[in-house]
Design an enzyme around this catalytic site. Structure first.
Site: not given
Ligand code: GLU
Length: 448
Positions: A114, A117, A129, A169, A213, A380
């Site tokens: 994350q 990303k 996470k 998620d 997503t 988000s």
């Molecule tokens: N769970 C999603 C990810 O893997 C979104 C996370 C979010 O929106 O904060 O990026």
């Protein structure tokens, strides 16, 4: 004098020992360190001030008990996690996963991914996470609600719109975010919309977040195909999974003229040579919460398979949108033999290192999850922007922003790969581009 390569290997061996029994975390770190060796070969200062060690150690890890009572009055005890990995670029940001496979190693791998990303999105968000080994499958609405309330009773003391902003998620969608938000609002006595994303549209949610997503993954795939003179129009696409990411990847791919020839869930896979009826799939999975067999029973031309794998289908493009390590080296060989030329990861780390190696060796254009599935978290961050300004944007405007972000992520990954003499190696490009932004911020902010 030890070389940078030796230093990184030595550090990785220490990490394996200090984080024993966490294979997915090791896998995620190994892939990033592999790319970082290339950066360190050019810019040694990125090894200064313990930067790599600090990057691989979460800033904070929270593990807590989540007791809840089922409809029959039995008490269950699950485990809750929140790993606040890196906040150099902004508040920790990342989803919550409710699935029986969740453990500390899984949450750490996801939190680590994350960081890069979120950096790639270009938006001010750090990496984190969380989740629980709670299994929402087969639970009543009231049980899910009581679980979410118990989970948030503890989590609420660790999060906040400037601190840590969880979202969904696997196993956490609009329903769960609703129950979590309700409990947060009650215990804090604050309607703090920016504390969670993926909210309902009447209480601070953003249009496009639900689709983001899946749509984002397809926008990036389209961009990657254009780069190589191809297009999704007329292409055959395999999408694994049938959750939130898969459903909207299927919808967008078909809107752009592709035929989605199959999807799956943990019970098996479905072949759909004539394309997917997205409305029916959404009804089966999101409203009725049933298995893919229910789709097959109501759709003409679709067949259900419990043997072999979805990766046996013939296609031009594969979008793994289910879960980590769902696509191994043998699957990758089969995909290549069956004509797949493009792979983009809608899930987090769905391809094993062996699969990625096959794609690399066989010239398959491969977009890693850090780049390809960043559309969810990016939207988000757009939801956070709307919350901060107490505004709500139109679908068209938000979708346009998402498209721009995905195009920029692809360009940035492609250009960075080329800059480091790895043209078309989008894994290396995404890792390096994501890393440099976080690393520069961490170096500027000192040893903390
Ligand atoms: N769970 C999603 C990810 O893997 C979104 C996370 C979010 O929106 O904060 O990026």
């Amino acid at each position: 004098m030890t070389t940078v390569e030796e230093q990184v290997s030595e550090y990785y061996n220490k990490l394996l020992k200090r984080n024993a029994g966490e294979p997915e975390f090791h896998q995620a770190v190994a892939e990033v360190l592999d790319s970082l060796k290339i950066v360190l070969g050019k810019d040694e200062h990125y090894a200064d001030y313990g930067l790599i060690q600090r990057l691989c150690e979460p800033e904070r890890q929270i593990i807590f008990r989540v007791p809840w009572v089922d409809d029959k009055g039995n008490v269950h005890v699950n485990r809750g996690f929140r790993v606040q990995f890196n906040s150099a670029l902004g508040p920790y940001k990342g989803g919550l996963r409710f699935h029986p496979s969740v453990n500390l190693g899984i949450v750490k791998f996801l939190g680590f991914e994350q960081i890069f990303k979120n950096s790639l999105t270009g938006l001010p968000i750090g990496g984190g996470k969380g989740g629980s080994d709670f299994d929402p499958k087969g639970k009543s609405d009231a049980e899910v609600m009581r679980f979410c309330q118990s989970f948030m009773s503890e989590l609420q003391r660790h999060i906040g719109d400037q601190t840590d902003v969880p979202a969904g998620d696997i196993g956490v969608g609009g329903r769960e975010i609703g129950y979590l938000f309700g409990q947060y609002r009650r215990s804090s006595n604050r309607h703090e919309s920016g504390v969670l994303t993926g909210k309902g549209l009447t209480w601070g949610g953003s249009l496009v977040r639900t689709e983001a997503t899946g749509y984002g993954c397809v926008y990036l795939t389209d961009e990657m195909m254009k780069e190589h003179g191809d297009s999704l129009d007329g292409a055959k696409v395999i999408v694994s999974g049938s959750g939130n990411v898969a459903i909207y990847a299927i919808e967008k791919a078909q809107q752009l003229g592709a035929t989605v020839v199959g999807f799956s869930d943990s019970s098996g896979w479905v072949s759909t040579p004539g394309g997917v009826d997205v409305e029916l799939l959404r009804d089966v999975k999101e409203v009725r919460r049933e298995r893919v067999t229910a789709y097959v029973a109501e759709s003409e031309g679709a067949t259900y398979h419990s043997d072999g794998s979805i990766w046996d289908l013939e296609a031009d493009v594969a979008l793994p949108c289910a879960t980590q390590n769902e696509l191994d080296g043998n699957h990758a060989e089969t995909l290549v033999a069956n004509g797949v030329k493009y792979v983009a990861e809608g899930a987090n780390m769905p391809s094993t290192p062996e699969a990625v190696e096959v794609f690399r060796a066989k010239g398959v254009h491969f977009a890693p999850g850090k780049a390809a599935n960043a559309g969810g978290v990016a939207t988000s961050a757009l939801e956070m922007q709307q919350n901060a300004s107490r505004d709500s944007w139109t679908f068209e405007y938000t979708d346009e922003r998402l498209k721009e972000i995905m195009t920029t992520i692809f360009r940035n990954s492609a250009d960075t790969a080329a800059e480091y003499d790895r043209e078309h190696d989008y894994v290396t490009g995404a890792n390096i581009a994501g890393f440099k932004k976080v690393a520069d911020a961490m170096l500027a902010q000192g040893v903390i």
